[in-house]
Design an enzyme around this catalytic site. Sequence first.
Site, PDB file in Angstrom:
ATOM      1  N   HIS A   1       0.807  -1.225   0.000  1.00 56.78           N
ATOM      2  CA  HIS A   1       0.000   0.000   0.000  1.00 56.78           C
ATOM      3  C   HIS A   1       0.838   1.271   0.000  1.00 56.78           C
ATOM      4  O   HIS A   1       1.952   1.308   0.528  1.00 56.78           O
ATOM      5  CB  HIS A   1      -0.899   0.024   1.239  1.00 56.78           C
ATOM      6  CG  HIS A   1      -1.825  -1.139   1.322  1.00 56.78           C
ATOM      7  ND1 HIS A   1      -2.396  -1.563   2.495  1.00 56.78           N
ATOM      8  CD2 HIS A   1      -2.278  -2.001   0.367  1.00 56.78           C
ATOM      9  CE1 HIS A   1      -3.155  -2.628   2.262  1.00 56.78           C
ATOM     10  NE2 HIS A   1      -3.101  -2.915   0.975  1.00 56.78           N
TER      11      HIS A   1
ATOM     12  N   LYS B   1       6.654   5.890   7.439  1.00 63.21           N
ATOM     13  CA  LYS B   1       6.199   4.917   8.445  1.00 63.21           C
ATOM     14  C   LYS B   1       7.382   4.355   9.222  1.00 63.21           C
ATOM     15  O   LYS B   1       8.413   4.040   8.644  1.00 63.21           O
ATOM     16  CB  LYS B   1       5.471   3.750   7.762  1.00 63.21           C
ATOM     17  CG  LYS B   1       4.206   4.160   7.032  1.00 63.21           C
ATOM     18  CD  LYS B   1       3.674   3.069   6.134  1.00 63.21           C
ATOM     19  CE  LYS B   1       2.518   3.590   5.295  1.00 63.21           C
ATOM     20  NZ  LYS B   1       2.144   2.664   4.216  1.00 63.21           N
TER      21      LYS B   1
ATOM     22  N   TYR C   1       2.627   0.677  13.936  1.00 66.44           N
ATOM     23  CA  TYR C   1       3.452   1.648  13.218  1.00 66.44           C
ATOM     24  C   TYR C   1       2.959   3.072  13.401  1.00 66.44           C
ATOM     25  O   TYR C   1       1.801   3.305  13.678  1.00 66.44           O
ATOM     26  CB  TYR C   1       3.576   1.289  11.737  1.00 66.44           C
ATOM     27  CG  TYR C   1       2.298   1.055  10.985  1.00 66.44           C
ATOM     28  CD1 TYR C   1       1.510  -0.058  11.254  1.00 66.44           C
ATOM     29  CD2 TYR C   1       1.898   1.901   9.967  1.00 66.44           C
ATOM     30  CE1 TYR C   1       0.343  -0.305  10.550  1.00 66.44           C
ATOM     31  CE2 TYR C   1       0.743   1.660   9.248  1.00 66.44           C
ATOM     32  CZ  TYR C   1      -0.020   0.563   9.545  1.00 66.44           C
ATOM     33  OH  TYR C   1      -1.171   0.317   8.839  1.00 66.44           O
TER      34      TYR C   1
ATOM     35  N   ASP D   1      -6.497  -5.945  -2.040  1.00 66.65           N
ATOM     36  CA  ASP D   1      -5.082  -6.265  -2.264  1.00 66.65           C
ATOM     37  C   ASP D   1      -4.911  -7.297  -3.376  1.00 66.65           C
ATOM     38  O   ASP D   1      -3.935  -7.257  -4.129  1.00 66.65           O
ATOM     39  CB  ASP D   1      -4.434  -6.750  -0.965  1.00 66.65           C
ATOM     40  CG  ASP D   1      -4.358  -5.642   0.072  1.00 66.65           C
ATOM     41  OD1 ASP D   1      -4.723  -4.500  -0.266  1.00 66.65           O
ATOM     42  OD2 ASP D   1      -3.965  -5.918   1.221  1.00 66.65           O
TER      43      ASP D   1
END
Length: 186
Positions: A66, A75, A135, A174
């Site tokens: 992503h 991130k 995260y 996905d």
Amino acid sequence: MSSKLQITSTAIHDVLIVEPKVFGDERGWFTESFNALDFAAATGLDVQFVQDNHSFSRQWTLRGLHYQLEQTQGKLVRVVAGSVFDVVVDIRKDSPTYGKWVGVELSAQNHKQMWIPAKLAHGFLVLSETAEFLYKTTNYYHPQSEACLAWNDPTVGIDWPLPAGIQPNMNAKDTAGFSWDAAPKF
Ligand SMILES: Cc1cn([C@H]2C[C@H](O)[C@@H](COP(=O)(O)OP(=O)(O)O[C@H]3O[C@H](C)C(=O)[C@H](O)[C@H]3O)O2)c(=O)[nH]c1=O
């Protein structure tokens, strides 16, 4: 170099493995999972995180790859239970590592974290029975500009540690990820 953080470079020039110092004693262990001053000192980066995320996944779940086209997100990712194979793909056309991928095992055991700059595609495959993935992101969720690069595009050629005969557990979004050629790039 911060005394509490070990930084290791990867095949993508600005993707870093970050390993915080773990203080063990007869009770167990303690670690500062994030310290803004140490992170800046060890990486030379000036980043502000605005959102913390936490996901739980079962074995062979694959989330990704992503990225957000707007409000791009840096991130800092880690695993607090189980283990995952964490993958980043460089989709920045002007990058010297454009089209390259990096994969690292992140686990509760190894305490490894990965710093992923904005404008990279990110995903992971769960290796343990279950995994909890945490995260921090440098920008807010922006679903309207989310994109997904297919996990198995032959041009990128990610070598996922999937046992023979096992298909990853993925959602429809996905599964319908863009091919490398069709994927919007930066
Ligand atoms: C990412 C996100 C999701 N959501 C909601 C939207 C859905 O109703 C639900 C699951 O979302 P999604 O299927 O996009 O979750 P993941 O597949 O774990 O997505 C993440 O997976 C890969 C590994 C990433 O690097 C991204 O940070 C992120 O895209 O949570 C939110 O409310 N806020 C958020 O920031």
